[in-house]
Design a protein around this motif. Structure first.
Motif, PDB file in Angstrom:
ATOM      1  N   ASN A 270       1.889  65.339  -2.347  1.00 38.73           N
ATOM      2  CA  ASN A 270       1.676  65.424  -0.899  1.00 38.73           C
ATOM      3  C   ASN A 270       1.596  64.025  -0.306  1.00 38.73           C
ATOM      4  O   ASN A 270       0.553  63.560   0.161  1.00 38.73           O
ATOM      5  CB  ASN A 270       0.402  66.214  -0.606  1.00 38.73           C
ATOM      6  CG  ASN A 270       0.284  66.551   0.870  1.00 38.73           C
ATOM      7  OD1 ASN A 270       1.263  66.487   1.607  1.00 38.73           O
ATOM      8  ND2 ASN A 270      -0.915  66.899   1.304  1.00 38.73           N
ATOM      9  N   GLN A 294       7.320  74.540   4.750  1.00 37.20           N
ATOM     10  CA  GLN A 294       6.472  73.673   3.933  1.00 37.20           C
ATOM     11  C   GLN A 294       5.026  74.130   4.057  1.00 37.20           C
ATOM     12  O   GLN A 294       4.560  74.445   5.154  1.00 37.20           O
ATOM     13  CB  GLN A 294       6.589  72.216   4.378  1.00 37.20           C
ATOM     14  CG  GLN A 294       5.685  71.261   3.608  1.00 37.20           C
ATOM     15  CD  GLN A 294       5.891  69.820   4.002  1.00 37.20           C
ATOM     16  OE1 GLN A 294       6.964  69.265   3.808  1.00 37.20           O
ATOM     17  NE2 GLN A 294       4.866  69.192   4.570  1.00 37.20           N
ATOM     18  N   SER A 295       4.310  74.144   2.958  1.00 39.09           N
ATOM     19  CA  SER A 295       2.903  74.542   2.969  1.00 39.09           C
ATOM     20  C   SER A 295       2.110  73.627   2.040  1.00 39.09           C
ATOM     21  O   SER A 295       2.671  73.031   1.106  1.00 39.09           O
ATOM     22  CB  SER A 295       2.750  76.000   2.526  1.00 39.09           C
ATOM     23  OG  SER A 295       3.283  76.185   1.225  1.00 39.09           O
ATOM     24  N   VAL A 296       0.817  73.526   2.295  1.00 41.77           N
ATOM     25  CA  VAL A 296      -0.056  72.686   1.484  1.00 41.77           C
ATOM     26  C   VAL A 296      -0.451  73.437   0.222  1.00 41.77           C
ATOM     27  O   VAL A 296      -0.865  74.599   0.272  1.00 41.77           O
ATOM     28  CB  VAL A 296      -1.316  72.294   2.272  1.00 41.77           C
ATOM     29  CG1 VAL A 296      -2.266  71.471   1.394  1.00 41.77           C
ATOM     30  CG2 VAL A 296      -0.929  71.514   3.523  1.00 41.77           C
ATOM     31  N   THR A 301      -1.012  68.398  -3.539  1.00 45.79           N
ATOM     32  CA  THR A 301       0.414  68.722  -3.661  1.00 45.79           C
ATOM     33  C   THR A 301       0.844  69.587  -2.486  1.00 45.79           C
ATOM     34  O   THR A 301       0.011  70.080  -1.711  1.00 45.79           O
ATOM     35  CB  THR A 301       0.712  69.475  -4.972  1.00 45.79           C
ATOM     36  OG1 THR A 301       0.077  70.763  -4.932  1.00 45.79           O
ATOM     37  CG2 THR A 301       0.229  68.696  -6.180  1.00 45.79           C
ATOM     38  N   LYS A 302       2.124  69.753  -2.351  1.00 45.84           N
ATOM     39  CA  LYS A 302       2.665  70.636  -1.313  1.00 45.84           C
ATOM     40  C   LYS A 302       3.791  71.469  -1.915  1.00 45.84           C
ATOM     41  O   LYS A 302       4.361  71.121  -2.959  1.00 45.84           O
ATOM     42  CB  LYS A 302       3.169  69.840  -0.116  1.00 45.84           C
ATOM     43  CG  LYS A 302       4.384  68.980  -0.400  1.00 45.84           C
ATOM     44  CD  LYS A 302       4.913  68.306   0.866  1.00 45.84           C
ATOM     45  CE  LYS A 302       4.179  67.034   1.172  1.00 45.84           C
ATOM     46  NZ  LYS A 302       4.771  66.285   2.310  1.00 45.84           N
ATOM     47  N   ASP A 303       4.096  72.575  -1.250  1.00 37.83           N
ATOM     48  CA  ASP A 303       5.195  73.452  -1.654  1.00 37.83           C
ATOM     49  C   ASP A 303       6.250  73.427  -0.550  1.00 37.83           C
ATOM     50  O   ASP A 303       5.922  73.478   0.639  1.00 37.83           O
ATOM     51  CB  ASP A 303       4.715  74.895  -1.851  1.00 37.83           C
ATOM     52  CG  ASP A 303       3.612  75.011  -2.891  1.00 37.83           C
ATOM     53  OD1 ASP A 303       3.520  74.117  -3.743  1.00 37.83           O
ATOM     54  OD2 ASP A 303       2.849  76.000  -2.830  1.00 37.83           O
TER      55      ASP A 303
END
Length: 402
Positions: A270, A294-296, A301-303
Motif C-alpha cells: 500500500n 481498489q480496496s484496502v 497492503t491493498k487489493d
C-alpha cells in the motif's frame, strides 16, 4: 441527386441469393438518380474460416501474413457483387481497399486509417459507375496490405462518407436498426428511431454488435449521420446523429458483453505509485483495461481488481507477475463473468437509475461483483450464467410491456 454510401456485412452477402438481394437494393438506389459507393465485408464466416486455416498451418502465424490472408475474403465479395449488379443492367466496378485510396498505420490486424486518397473513387463516380469497395482493409507505408480489426468495414464506410462528403451513410445489417436490447433474445425490445453518437458509442463499446465503436467515433468526429437498416426487410431503420430529437428516454439500451475476464491481485504494498506501475505495464503491452476497483487489504497492503478482454487475460496476468513479487495464489483470473450495462443520456438528470437497475437484479437473485459508472452508463459485472436473465430483468424494469 445524392451521394450515398452503403455498407453490407458478411451475413448480408452470405450466399448467392443474398448477394442478388444486395444488388437489387444497390441498383434501386442508383436508379433513383443517386451516386452510390458500396462497402462490403467478406461473405458469412469467411474471415473466421481463413483464420482457422492459418492456425492449422501455424499456431503462431505472422500478423502480416494473417492480413495478407484475411483481405482475400472481401475480394471475393466485391467481385461477386459487381457481377450481380452487371446482371441487373447497371455499371459497377470493384476496388480493393488500396485501390480506393486507404492509407493506414502499420499495426497489422488493428490498423488505423491515416488518410484516404479519393481520386479513384471520384473518377469512377464521375463515370457513373456504382463503386464497390472492399471494407476492412488498406495499405501501409511499406505497401503491405493491412486490416482494420473486427467490424472494420463499418469504419471503412464512414471514412469514405467523410472523405467524399456523402449525403448519407447507410449501414445494412441483419437487424432492422438499433434496439433497446438484442431483439433475438429479449422480448419487447424496442427499435429506436434516433440515437446520439455518444449513446451509440457506449452501446457499441459495451457489447451491442450493431455498429463498430471506431466507426461511431469517426462519424462523430466528421459529423457523418449513419442510418442502420436491415438488408432483408425494406423498413425504416435507426439514425445515429449528433442530437436525437426523440422523446427523452431515461435509458436507450441494455447490453451484454461476455468477452470479459476479471483479474484480482491481492496483498500489494500500500504505497504510492503501485497502481501506476501496474497499469503502465499493461498499457505498454497494448492491453485495454475497463473496470477498476481498489480496496484496502490487511497489514499495509491493498487489493486491485480490474477487467480486460478474455483474449488479453493470460498476457495481463503475466505482465502483473513480471512487475510484482507476488505468489500465484495472490492473483486470480476469472473468465466466468459478464458485463451488463445500461446506456442513456437521460440518466444524467434522473436520480434513482442505479437503484432501479440494482433492484431488478436483486429480484432475480443476481449478485453484483463490480460496478462502474459514467454520466450516461452504468455497468455491472456478474456471473456469466446469469447474463441473459440479467438483461431481460433490467430491460423489463426500464421498458415494461405496454
Amino acid at each position: 441527386m445524392a451521394l450515398i454510401v452503403q455498407k453490407f456485412g458478411g451475413s448480408s452477402v452470405a450466399d448467392a441469393e443474398r448477394v442478388m438481394n444486395v444488388a437489387r437494393i444497390v441498383t434501386d438506389t442508383y436508379r433513383d438518380g443517386n451516386d452510390v459507393v458500396v462497402v462490403v465485408s467478406a461473405q458469412g464466416d469467411t474471415t473466421d474460416d481463413l483464420i482457422n486455416k492459418a492456425f492449422e498451418i501455424n499456431e503462431k502465424p505472422s500478423k502480416r501474413e494473417l492480413d495478407m490472408l484475411m483481405t482475400s475474403g472481401e475480394q471475393i465479395s466485391i467481385s461477386l457483387l459487381a457481377m450481380a449488379i452487371h446482371k441487373l443492367g447497371c455499371p459497377a466496378v470493384s476496388l480493393l481497399g488500396w485501390q480506393a485510396g486507404f492509407n493506414t498505420s502499420s499495426a497489422y490486424g488493428q490498423a488505423r486509417i491515416k488518410s484516404i486518397k479519393a481520386d479513384r473513387l471520384r473518377s469512377e463516380i464521375d463515370r457513373h459507375n456504382i463503386v464497390i469497395v472492399a471494407g476492412f482493409q488498406g495499405l501501409n507505408k511499406y505497401d503491405d496490405l493491412t486490416t482494420l480489426g473486427r467490424g472494420g468495414s463499418d469504419t471503412s464506410a464512414v471514412a469514405i462518407a467523410a472523405a467524399l462528403r456523402a449525403d448519407r451513410c447507410q449501414i445494412f445489417t441483419d437487424v432492422e436498426g438499433v434496439f433497446t436490447a438484442d431483439p433475438r433474445k429479449v422480448d419487447n425490445a424496442k427499435k429506436l428511431k434516433e440515437i446520439t453518437y455518444d449513446e451509440m458509442l457506449e452501446l457499441a463499446t459495451l457489447g451491442a454488435q450493431v455498429l463498430n465503436n471506431r466507426s461511431v467515433e469517426m462519424a462523430k468526429k466528421y459529423n457523418v449521420e449513419i442510418e442502420v437498416l436491415s438488408s432483408l426487410k425494406r423498413v425504416p431503420g435507426t439514425v445515429v446523429k449528433e442530437v436525437a430529437k426523440m422523446e427523452k428516454m431515461l435509458v436507450r439500451g441494455v447490453t451484454k458483453d461476455t468477452d470479459v475476464a476479471r483479474i484480482s491481485v491481492t496483498k500489494i504494498p500500500n504505497t504510492p505509485g503501485v497502481a501506476f506501475k501496474m497499469f503502465s505495464v499493461l498499457a505498454k503491452h497494448k492491453i485495454n483495461v475497463d473496470i477498476i476497483l481498489q480496496s484496502v487489504g490487511r497489514d499495509q497492503t491493498k487489493d486491485i481488481t480490474f477487467t480486460v478482454s478474455k483474449g488479453n487475460a493470460e498476457e495481463a496476468v503475466n505482465c502483473v507477475k513480471s512487475s510484482f513479487d507476488i505468489d500465484d495464489g495472490d492473483i486470480i483470473c476469472d473468465t466466468n463473468v459478464a458485463k451488463i450495462s445500461i446506456v442513456g443520456a437521460g440518466m444524467e438528470s434522473h436520480p434513482g437509475t442505479a437503484s432501479k437497475m440494482f433492484e431488478a437484479l436483486y429480484e432475480r437473485d443476481i449478485n453484483i461483483e463490480m460496478i462502474a459508472t459514467s454520466e450516461i452508463k452504468i455497468s455491472v459485472l456478474i456471473d456469466l450464467e446469469a447474463a441473459d436473465r440479467a438483461v431481460s430483468a433490467i430491460h423489463k424494469a426500464f421498458f415494461p410491456a405496454e
